[in-house]
Design an enzyme around this catalytic site. Structure first.
Site, short mmCIF file in Angstrom:
data_model
loop_
_atom_site.label_atom_id
_atom_site.label_comp_id
_atom_site.label_asym_id
_atom_site.label_seq_id
_atom_site.Cartn_x
_atom_site.Cartn_y
_atom_site.Cartn_z
N GLN A 72 14.20 -42.88 -1.84
CA GLN A 72 13.67 -42.07 -2.95
C GLN A 72 12.15 -41.97 -2.94
OE1 GLN A 72 16.29 -44.15 -6.05
NE2 GLN A 72 16.09 -42.07 -6.85
N HIS A 82 25.25 -46.94 -7.52
CA HIS A 82 24.37 -45.76 -7.44
C HIS A 82 23.30 -45.98 -6.36
CE1 HIS A 82 22.04 -42.39 -9.46
NE2 HIS A 82 21.14 -42.93 -8.65
N GLU A 83 22.68 -47.16 -6.39
CA GLU A 83 21.59 -47.41 -5.43
C GLU A 83 22.12 -47.57 -4.01
OE1 GLU A 83 18.76 -46.73 -6.48
OE2 GLU A 83 19.30 -46.80 -8.60
N CYS A 140 19.64 -39.57 -12.21
CA CYS A 140 18.98 -40.04 -11.00
C CYS A 140 17.55 -39.54 -11.00
CB CYS A 140 19.73 -39.53 -9.76
SG CYS A 140 18.96 -40.03 -8.21
N LEU A 141 16.61 -40.41 -10.66
CA LEU A 141 15.20 -40.01 -10.62
C LEU A 141 14.96 -38.95 -9.56
CD1 LEU A 141 13.55 -43.56 -10.94
CD2 LEU A 141 13.78 -41.81 -12.72
N GLY A 192 16.72 -48.44 -11.42
CA GLY A 192 16.92 -48.73 -10.01
C GLY A 192 16.16 -47.74 -9.18
N HIS A 234 22.55 -44.34 -2.34
CA HIS A 234 21.31 -43.74 -1.81
C HIS A 234 21.08 -44.16 -0.36
CE1 HIS A 234 19.42 -41.48 -4.99
NE2 HIS A 234 19.50 -42.46 -5.85
#
Ligand code: ZN
Length: 218
Positions: free
Chosen positions: A73, A175-176, A133-134, A68, A179
């Site tokens: 991000q 999670h997304e 997480c990226l 995702g 963000h």
């Protein structure tokens, strides 16, 4: 530092084109990851700029690789995320691990102006698993998440989406969505479970109850 009072997508895309590089993934500490992202205005639905942004997000997510990616991000404060958990990726994960997590293929999708409503069926605990997480490179931690979600959004052309998801896809959605509201998993994690990548390989193969006994509640 990007001003978050206004955002000019055309200018951002033009600046990116000038660099001839893919947009870097912004890391924790950046303001854009900590602010509520802006609603995507209707005028942008189906526009070349929005479609290009979504294509860029998909490329960055797949290259990372991740399951995702939210627009903040890559430094874009707009309420958009993309997600994909491809079958080829799942083929490399142990079947017991897939079953425990409710992890099933999630086709590539892009969500614009989403809402995520959390649900956990009566008698069921929230799901607790390692998550990373990226934008927080090098670490992972146990994060409790609701077992099911209902997601509503529009796609990049403005067509409505309404989906019920459970298991791993439901975790990805939560999670997304976080963000877009300036929240990172580290705000929700069982903080004593925080682990570096080297330790995660082993820890994520253990039953979560064992990890909790060893690290969280020894
Ligand atoms: Zn993330």
């Amino acid at each position: 530092m990007t001003s978050l009072s206004t955002f000019d997508l055309d200018a951002w895309l033009a600046a990116l084109t000038a660099t001839e590089q893919p947009p870097p993934i912004v890391q924790a500490g950046a303001v854009v990851l900590r602010q509520r992202a802006f609603d995507v205005p209707r005028e942008l639905f189906g526009s070349p700029a929005l479609l290009r942004l979504v294509d860029l997000m998909v490329d960055v997510m797949r290259t990372a690789p991740g399951v995702g990616l939210a627009a903040p991000q890559i430094g874009v404060p707009l309420r958009i995320f993309v997600a994909e958990d491809a079958a080829e990726r799942l083929a490399r994960v142990a079947p017991e691990s897939l079953a425990a997590r409710g992890r099933a293929p999630l086709p590539l999708m892009a969500f614009v102006n989403p809402t995520v409503t959390l649900g956990t069926p009566a008698g069921r605990e929230p799901a607790v698993f390692f998550e990373g997480c990226l934008s927080v490179r090098g670490y992972g931690a146990l994060v409790p998440r609701a077992a099911t979600v209902r997601v509503t959004a529009v796609d990049p052309r403005g067509a409505p989406i309404a989906l019920d998801m459970h298991g791993w896809p439901a975790r990805i959605m939560q999670h997304e969505m976080d963000h877009l509201d300036g929240t990172l998993y580290v705000d929700r994690m069982l903080s004593r479970s925080l682990a570096g990548d080297a330790a995660l390989g082993e820890l994520s193969g253990l039953p979560v109850s064992d990890v909790i006994k060893a690290l969280v509640d020894p």
